[in-house]
Write an enzyme that holds these catalytic residues in place. Structure first.
Site, PDB file in Angstrom:
ATOM      1  N   CYS A  90       0.830  -1.213   0.000  1.00 27.00           N
ATOM      2  CA  CYS A  90       0.000   0.000   0.000  1.00 27.00           C
ATOM      3  C   CYS A  90       0.867   1.266   0.000  1.00 27.00           C
ATOM      4  O   CYS A  90       1.466   1.593  -1.017  1.00 27.00           O
ATOM      5  CB  CYS A  90      -0.978  -0.028   1.169  1.00 27.00           C
ATOM      6  SG  CYS A  90      -2.340   1.143   0.983  1.00 27.00           S
ATOM      7  N   HIS A 145      -3.896  -5.151   0.581  1.00 23.88           N
ATOM      8  CA  HIS A 145      -3.409  -5.666   1.868  1.00 23.88           C
ATOM      9  C   HIS A 145      -3.558  -7.191   1.918  1.00 23.88           C
ATOM     10  O   HIS A 145      -4.658  -7.704   2.135  1.00 23.88           O
ATOM     11  CB  HIS A 145      -4.180  -5.033   3.023  1.00 23.88           C
ATOM     12  CG  HIS A 145      -3.860  -3.595   3.239  1.00 23.88           C
ATOM     13  ND1 HIS A 145      -2.831  -3.175   4.054  1.00 23.88           N
ATOM     14  CD2 HIS A 145      -4.415  -2.478   2.723  1.00 23.88           C
ATOM     15  CE1 HIS A 145      -2.770  -1.853   4.033  1.00 23.88           C
ATOM     16  NE2 HIS A 145      -3.724  -1.403   3.232  1.00 23.88           N
ATOM     17  N   GLU A 198      -2.508  -9.137   4.173  1.00 25.20           N
ATOM     18  CA  GLU A 198      -2.540  -9.619   5.562  1.00 25.20           C
ATOM     19  C   GLU A 198      -3.938  -9.756   6.133  1.00 25.20           C
ATOM     20  O   GLU A 198      -4.138 -10.435   7.149  1.00 25.20           O
ATOM     21  CB  GLU A 198      -1.689  -8.697   6.456  1.00 25.20           C
ATOM     22  CG  GLU A 198      -2.237  -7.292   6.663  1.00 25.20           C
ATOM     23  CD  GLU A 198      -1.818  -6.306   5.584  1.00 25.20           C
ATOM     24  OE1 GLU A 198      -1.949  -5.092   5.822  1.00 25.20           O
ATOM     25  OE2 GLU A 198      -1.373  -6.738   4.499  1.00 25.20           O
TER      26      GLU A 198
END
Length: 509
Positions: free
Chosen positions: A79, A167, A169
Site C-alpha cells: 500500500c 493488503h 494480511e
C-alpha cells in the site's frame, strides 16, 4: 542465528497483522518504526514496508532510504510502501478519482510472477487507499490489475523488490497468505523453522546463559502470559525462580485458592500473599478509574517488593510482557505520548534495583498460547479469558467497597459458570459482569425493592484491538439473569451490553 523478516512500520493499523501472518507461516519477524531502523545483519532475509495513514504526497510523509537496503535484501512494499517506492523511483502518485476502499478482484495476473504463484485470476483482495499509482518508472512491470486499479501490483525489474497496492494480511484478501508465503519462501529463501518448540529450545538456552545461578522473582496473575513466562523460567533455572501471587481482593470468586493450587500442580515455587485488606483500604473513597489503577499499581509494587525482599540475593524481575506491549510503547513518530498507567513496559520503580527478564516479549498472545500448549500447560489455564490487571476494581463503577466486591464476585461466578456449562465460554473471547452504581425499583414476593444493577458483557475478538458483542442465546441470558437475581442479595436487575469496540471499549472503565 534466527533468520528474520524486518517490517518497517509507517503507522498502518494493519502492521501488527502483517507480523502475525508472517509468523503463522513459521517465519520470525520484527516490527520497527521507519525512523528507528535496526541493524541489518546476516540474519535478515527480507524487508516489508507497511501501509500508512499518510499520503506520499504530504510534505511530512514518512521517509526511509529503501534504496540503501534494496540492493542487499528482497523488499515487499504494501500500500503506502508500494506508492512510496514508485514515487521515489521516478513514478507518479496522484489522488484517486474515487476512494478505493474494500473488496476488489485481480482481473489481470502475470502468471510468470514468482510473487503471484498460485494466486488465481479474480482473486479477491482488500484495498484501503486514497491515492493511486498513476505511472510507473520504465524499469517497473505491472504484474496485477483490478478493473479500477491498473497498478495493483508491480515488480522492479532486475531486483527482488515487489510492490502491492492491496493488503494481503487481512482475511478479505483470500489468497493473501499464498502471496506472503511466495515472498517469504521463494523470494527471501526463508526456511519456515520458527515453531513453538524451536522457540522454547532457543529461549531456555538463552535464559540459562543470561541468568546463570541468579535468582529471579516473578509476579503471577493467574493469566496466560505470566504462567507461560513462569514455566519457561522454571525450566531454565528451576528453584532459583521465586513466584509471588498477590491476592488484591479484586480477583474472581475463590480465584486465589484455585490458582495457587493449579500452580503447585505445575511444580512452580509459588508464595501466595493475602493483601485484600491493604488494597481495599487504600481504594476506599476513590471513584476515578485512572486513580483506581494508579492506587492498585502503587500498592501492588509495595506488596510485591515486601515479598521479594524475603528472598535473599534476588537480581532479576521476571515479567510476562508480550510483543504488543513492546510495540505499543514506541510510536512511529517517536516516544509514545501516553502509555496506560497499568502498562508493564518500563514500569519498574527505581527503588527495586532489579534487572528485568521478559521471555515472551517477542510473542503475540496467540503465540504465547501455542508455546504454553507445547510446554504442556493445562488447557483450562491457556484458554482463560483475559482479565484486567486492576481486576474487579474497573468492573465496579464508582467507589469500591467490600460489599460491592462480594456482590460482583457472586454474580460473576454465576455468569462464568453458566457460560462454561453451556459451552459458550470457549466461543467468546472475554466475558465478565459489571456492577453499576445505580439502583432500580423491583418486586420480590410482596415487597418492593430498590437495589443494584448487574450488567453482563461478552465479546468476540482476536486481539482485543476491536471486538463485537457476542450473541448469547436468549434462553441462556434468561437463566443467568434468574440465577443472579435469586441468589445474589442486593441485585434485582440484570442487563446485557450490546456495544462493540469501537466505539465502546471492552471494559467499562
Amino acid at each position: 542465528m534466527q533468520e528474520k523478516i524486518i517490517i518497517l512500520d509507517f503507522g498502518s493499523q494493519y502492521t501488527q497483522l502483517i507480523a502475525r501472518r508472517v509468523r503463522e507461516l513459521n517465519v520470525y519477524c520484527e516490527i520497527h518504526p521507519f525512523n528507528h531502523l535496526p541493524e541489518f545483519d546476516t540474519s535478515v532475509k527480507g524487508i516489508i514496508l507497511s501501509g500508512s495513514p499518510y499520503s506520499v504526497r504530504q510534505q511530512d510523509a514518512p521517509q526511509v532510504d529503501f534504496k540503501a537496503f534494496q540492493k542487499s535484501y528482497p523488499v515487499l512494499g504494501v500500500c503506502y510502501g508500494a506508492q512510496y517506492i514508485a514515487q521515489q523511483s521516478g513514478g507518479e502518485v496522484t489522488p484517486s478519482t474515487i476512494r478505493e476502499y474494500g473488496r476488489a478482484n485481480l482481473q489481470y495476473i502475470d502468471e510468470s510472477s514468482v510473487l503471484l504463484k498460485g494466486v488465481p485470476t479474480n482473486s479477491q483482495v482488500w484495498m484501503s487507499h486514497g491515492d493511486t499509482i498513476s505511472s510507473l518508472p520504465e524499469h517497473c512491470k505491472i504484474i496485477a490489475s483490478t478493473d479500477t486499479v491498473k497498478v495493483a501490483a508491480y515488480h522492479v525489474t532486475g531486483t527482488n523488490t515487489y510492490c502491492i497496492q492491496f493488503h494481503p494480511e487481512v482475511t478479505h484478501s483470500t489468497d493473501g497468505k499464498q502471496l506472503l508465503e511466495n515472498f517469504l519462501v521463494d523470494i527471501c529463501g526463508c526456511t519456515q523453522d520458527w515453531t513453538p518448540n524451536a522457540f522454547i529450545d532457543t529461549t531456555i538456552a538463552e535464559l540459562k546463559q543470561k541468568l546463570g545461578n541468579d535468582k529471579v522473582v516473578l509476579g503471577l496473575s493467574g493469566g496466560v502470559d505470566s504462567s507461560v513466562a513462569a514455566v519457561l523460567l522454571h525450566q531454565a533455572i528451576g528453584e532459583n525462580l521465586h513466584c509471588i501471587f498477590v491476592d488484591n481482593g479484586l480477583l474472581r470468586k475463590d480465584e486465589f485458592a484455585s490458582v495457587l493450587d493449579s500452580y503447585k500442580h505445575m511444580g512452580l515455587n509459588v508464595k501466595g500473599v493475602d493483601s485484600k485488606d491493604r488494597f481495599l483500604s487504600q481504594l476506599a473513597g476513590i471513584k476515578d478509574p485512572e486513580q483506581k489503577r494508579k492506587t492498585i499499581g502503587r500498592v501492588f509494587i509495595e506488596v510485591f517488593d515486601d515479598a521479594a525482599h524475603e528472598v535473599q540475593d534476588v537480581k532479576w524481575l521476571g515479567q510476562g510482557t508480550i510483543y504488543p506491549d513492546v510495540i505499543e510503547s514506541v510510536s512511529v513518530k517517536g516516544p509514545s505520548a501516553t502509555i496506560k498507567s497499568h502498562h508493564n513496559v518500563g514500569g519498574l520503580p527505581d527503588f527495586m534495583k532489579l534487572k528485568v527478564v521478559e521471555p515472551l516479549n517477542t510473542l503475540f498472545k496467540d503465540e504465547v498460547r501455542r508455546v504454553g500448549k507445547a510446554l504442556g500447560i493445562d488447557a483450562s489455564l491457556l484458554g482463560r479469558h483475559p482479565f484486567p490487571g486492576p481486576g474487579l476494581a474497573i468492573r465496579i463503577l464508582d467507589e469500591i467497597t467490600p460489599e460491592r466486591v462480594a456482590i460482583l464476585q457472586e454474580a460473576d461466578a454465576i455468569y462464568i459458570n453458566n457460560l462454561k456449562e453451556s459451552g459458550w465460554y470457549d466461543k467468546v473471547w472475554q466475558a465478565g459482569a459489571i456492577f453499576l452504581p445505580v439502583q432500580s425499583v423491583g418486586v420480590m414476593g410482596d415487597e418492593r425493592t430498590y437495589e443494584h444493577v448487574i450488567c453482563l458483557r461478552a465479546v468476540g475478538s482476536v486481539d482485543g484491538m476491536t471486538a463485537d458483542w457476542s450473541h448469547l442465546p436468549y434462553e441462556l441470558l434468561a437463566k443467568i439473569s434468574n440465577e443472579i437475581i435469586n441468589n445474589v442479595k442486593g441485585i434485582n436487575r440484570v442487563v446485557y451490553d450490546i456495544s462493540s469496540k469501537p466505539p465502546a471499549t471492552i471494559e467499562w472503565e
